[in-house]
Design a protein around this motif. Structure first.
Motif, PDB file in Angstrom:
ATOM      1  N   HIS A   1       4.082  77.724  58.159  1.00  0.00           N
ATOM      2  CA  HIS A   1       3.326  78.656  57.320  1.00  0.00           C
ATOM      3  C   HIS A   1       2.226  79.315  58.140  1.00  0.00           C
ATOM      4  O   HIS A   1       1.608  78.688  58.998  1.00  0.00           O
ATOM      5  N   ARG A   2       1.957  80.577  57.850  1.00  0.00           N
ATOM      6  CA  ARG A   2       0.992  81.322  58.660  1.00  0.00           C
ATOM      7  C   ARG A   2      -0.457  80.876  58.452  1.00  0.00           C
ATOM      8  O   ARG A   2      -1.306  81.084  59.335  1.00  0.00           O
ATOM      9  N   ALA A   3      -0.770  80.253  57.303  1.00  0.00           N
ATOM     10  CA  ALA A   3      -2.165  79.930  57.006  1.00  0.00           C
ATOM     11  C   ALA A   3      -2.560  78.515  57.388  1.00  0.00           C
ATOM     12  O   ALA A   3      -3.747  78.201  57.452  1.00  0.00           O
ATOM     13  N   VAL A   4      -1.576  77.644  57.601  1.00  0.00           N
ATOM     14  CA  VAL A   4      -1.887  76.247  57.910  1.00  0.00           C
ATOM     15  C   VAL A   4      -1.029  75.783  59.086  1.00  0.00           C
ATOM     16  O   VAL A   4      -0.009  76.391  59.411  1.00  0.00           O
ATOM     17  N   ARG A   5      -1.470  74.667  59.679  1.00  0.00           N
ATOM     18  CA  ARG A   5      -0.705  74.081  60.778  1.00  0.00           C
ATOM     19  C   ARG A   5      -0.732  72.568  60.622  1.00  0.00           C
ATOM     20  O   ARG A   5      -1.822  71.969  60.560  1.00  0.00           O
ATOM     21  N   VAL A   6       0.421  71.954  60.509  1.00  0.00           N
ATOM     22  CA  VAL A   6       0.500  70.503  60.451  1.00  0.00           C
ATOM     23  C   VAL A   6       0.321  69.978  61.872  1.00  0.00           C
ATOM     24  O   VAL A   6       1.097  70.321  62.775  1.00  0.00           O
ATOM     25  N   THR A   7      -0.721  69.164  62.072  1.00  0.00           N
ATOM     26  CA  THR A   7      -1.047  68.693  63.421  1.00  0.00           C
ATOM     27  C   THR A   7      -0.742  67.216  63.630  1.00  0.00           C
ATOM     28  O   THR A   7      -0.591  66.779  64.780  1.00  0.00           O
ATOM     29  N   ALA A   8      -0.690  66.422  62.542  1.00  0.00           N
ATOM     30  CA  ALA A   8      -0.512  64.978  62.711  1.00  0.00           C
ATOM     31  C   ALA A   8       0.121  64.383  61.466  1.00  0.00           C
ATOM     32  O   ALA A   8      -0.036  64.906  60.351  1.00  0.00           O
ATOM     33  N   VAL A   9       0.835  63.282  61.662  1.00  0.00           N
ATOM     34  CA  VAL A   9       1.422  62.521  60.560  1.00  0.00           C
ATOM     35  C   VAL A   9       1.150  61.046  60.798  1.00  0.00           C
ATOM     36  O   VAL A   9       1.020  60.590  61.938  1.00  0.00           O
ATOM     37  N   ALA A  10       1.066  60.287  59.699  1.00  0.00           N
ATOM     38  CA  ALA A  10       0.828  58.847  59.803  1.00  0.00           C
ATOM     39  C   ALA A  10       1.486  58.148  58.629  1.00  0.00           C
ATOM     40  O   ALA A  10       1.595  58.703  57.528  1.00  0.00           O
ATOM     41  N   ASP A  11       1.914  56.926  58.871  1.00  0.00           N
ATOM     42  CA  ASP A  11       2.537  56.107  57.846  1.00  0.00           C
ATOM     43  C   ASP A  11       2.328  54.648  58.242  1.00  0.00           C
ATOM     44  O   ASP A  11       2.162  54.332  59.433  1.00  0.00           O
ATOM     45  N   LEU A  12       2.318  53.763  57.256  1.00  0.00           N
ATOM     46  CA  LEU A  12       2.210  52.341  57.581  1.00  0.00           C
ATOM     47  C   LEU A  12       3.371  51.890  58.458  1.00  0.00           C
ATOM     48  O   LEU A  12       3.249  50.960  59.251  1.00  0.00           O
ATOM     49  N   ASP A  13       4.514  52.562  58.309  1.00  0.00           N
ATOM     50  CA  ASP A  13       5.676  52.313  59.155  1.00  0.00           C
ATOM     51  C   ASP A  13       5.597  53.259  60.356  1.00  0.00           C
ATOM     52  O   ASP A  13       5.913  54.442  60.250  1.00  0.00           O
ATOM     53  N   ALA A  14       5.148  52.737  61.489  1.00  0.00           N
ATOM     54  CA  ALA A  14       4.946  53.578  62.663  1.00  0.00           C
ATOM     55  C   ALA A  14       6.230  54.243  63.136  1.00  0.00           C
ATOM     56  O   ALA A  14       6.213  55.366  63.647  1.00  0.00           O
ATOM     57  N   SER A  15       7.365  53.579  62.960  1.00  0.00           N
ATOM     58  CA  SER A  15       8.628  54.181  63.384  1.00  0.00           C
ATOM     59  C   SER A  15       8.962  55.401  62.542  1.00  0.00           C
ATOM     60  O   SER A  15       9.546  56.367  63.041  1.00  0.00           O
TER      61      SER A  15
END
Length: 367
Positions: free
Chosen positions: A26-40
């Motif tokens: 999307h032009r207005a936002v940028r996903v930079t990071a993700v996290a979850d309790l399950d690292a895999s």
């Protein structure tokens, strides 16, 4: 909130894919990071998305490369993650409900106010053409003065399709807290905030059987009521009867109907962004119900449009999927459950301004 808004996603369960499909690129936002309790799991998602890092939850909450935390964890963790993000000066947009407990939700909004950061919350389906066209019809006088409404959500339970349905049957779950936000947010758009409620609830059975995925056949406990109904008194004087159930098979009732002195409006499923809005006017005779063309809302909307609206607000206006609306909806739901437990009418302590209506907005203008 500024340009090139950076999003960090916490919680990579089933719903995360729908959000990522909307937000990535999307032009207005940028996903930079993700996290979850399950690292895999976070590593696998990041590997699919160029420029996105897989972090631990704490690393993401404190990352200087994140402006807003998209909180897609289970309801029991909503408040903890939100407070962690706020503590690091981040804005927060979360899945519904705002928190599993009303006191926790208040704490989140109080902390955000002190930190001068924003809080937004799903559902954003109510910003699509279905509910928004219905709202425009009510506001145009299509049904005359609204007198009452009905809302109905009946399913046999999410364990039939969800591979890990445990959270639907623990604190923060159940049919009302899970699906109620769609219906109650819609009703606030249509009829305004709620001032008091009367509720009743029950529990069909003490456990459920998972029907799909690697845990098929496993039994899980039911710790919350699985059928909730009640009456809402809106501040404007209209009444709503509402039923939410994980104990029935199906219903032929319209998801929402608004009844006025001159007509009845049938509102499509508020868990979807679109759908037919139908109007039956008094004296219509053989003409019967007629379908209203889309006249308001984000056309072709998808999960995440509420976050985009939240980012676009940028402090210049109230976001439509706001924390204040989510708090009022949560109090309405918890008050219904309290009313059932205590056998009495309960007056609410919160109210909220109806969100600004969404003008008819084609996909190319919001995507």
């Amino acid at each position: 909130m500024g340009d090139a808004h950076r999003i960090g996603v916490v919680g990579l369960g089933v719903i995360s894919r729908a959000y990522l499909d909307t937000l990535v690129g999307h032009r207005a936002v940028r996903v930079t990071a993700v996290a979850d309790l399950d690292a895999s799991r976070s590593a696998a998602v990041a590997a699919e998305l160029p420029g996105v890092r897989a972090l631990s939850v704490e690393e993401l909450l404190s990352s200087p490369d994140v402006d807003t935390v998209l909180n897609l964890t289970v309801p029991a963790a909503h408040a903890q993650i939100a407070l962690g993000a706020i503590g690091h000066g981040k804005h927060v947009y979360g899945e519904k409900p705002l928190a599993a407990e009303l006191t926790d939700a208040r704490t989140v909004l109080d902390a955000a106010a002190k930190a001068a950061v924003g809080v937004g919350c799903a559902p954003d389906t109510v910003l699509g053409t279905g509910v928004q066209t219905a709202r425009a019809a009510v506001e145009s006088g299509a049904v005359g003065r609204p007198l009452f409404a009905s809302a109905a959500m009946v399913t046999p339970g999410h364990e039939r399709w969800h591979p890990h349905p445990d959270f639907y049957y623990t604190a923060g779950g159940g049919p009302l807290l899970d699906m109620g936000p769609y219906y109650l947010s819609s009703l606030v758009h249509l009829l305004g905030p709620v001032r008091a409620v009367i509720g009743a609830s029950s529990r069909l059975r003490p456990e459920r059987v998972i029907g799909s995925g690697p845990r098929t056949g496993e039994r899980i406990p039911v710790e919350v009521d699985s059928h909730v109904c009640g009456v809402l008194e809106h501040e404007g004087g209209a009444l709503t009867t509402i039923t939410t159930s994980f104990d029935g098979v199906a219903t032929t009732a319209a998801p929402i109907e608004v009844h006025g002195e001159r007509g009845t409006l049938s509102v499509p499923d508020p868990n979807n962004f679109d759908g037919e809005v139908q109007l039956l006017e008094l004296g219509a005779g053989e003409k019967g119900w007629r379908t209203l063309p889309p006249s308001a809302g984000y056309a072709g909307a998808a999960r995440g449009v509420g976050l985009l609206d939240f980012v676009a607000a940028d402090g210049r206006r109230a976001p439509r999927a706001s924390g204040e609306l989510a708090l009022h909806v949560l109090e309405t739901m918890t008050a219904l459950l309290r009313s059932s437990a205590e056998g009495r009418r309960i007056e609410l302590t919160t109210s909220v301004e109806r969100p600004a209506p969404v003008p008819l907005t084609p996909p190319q203008e919001w995507r």
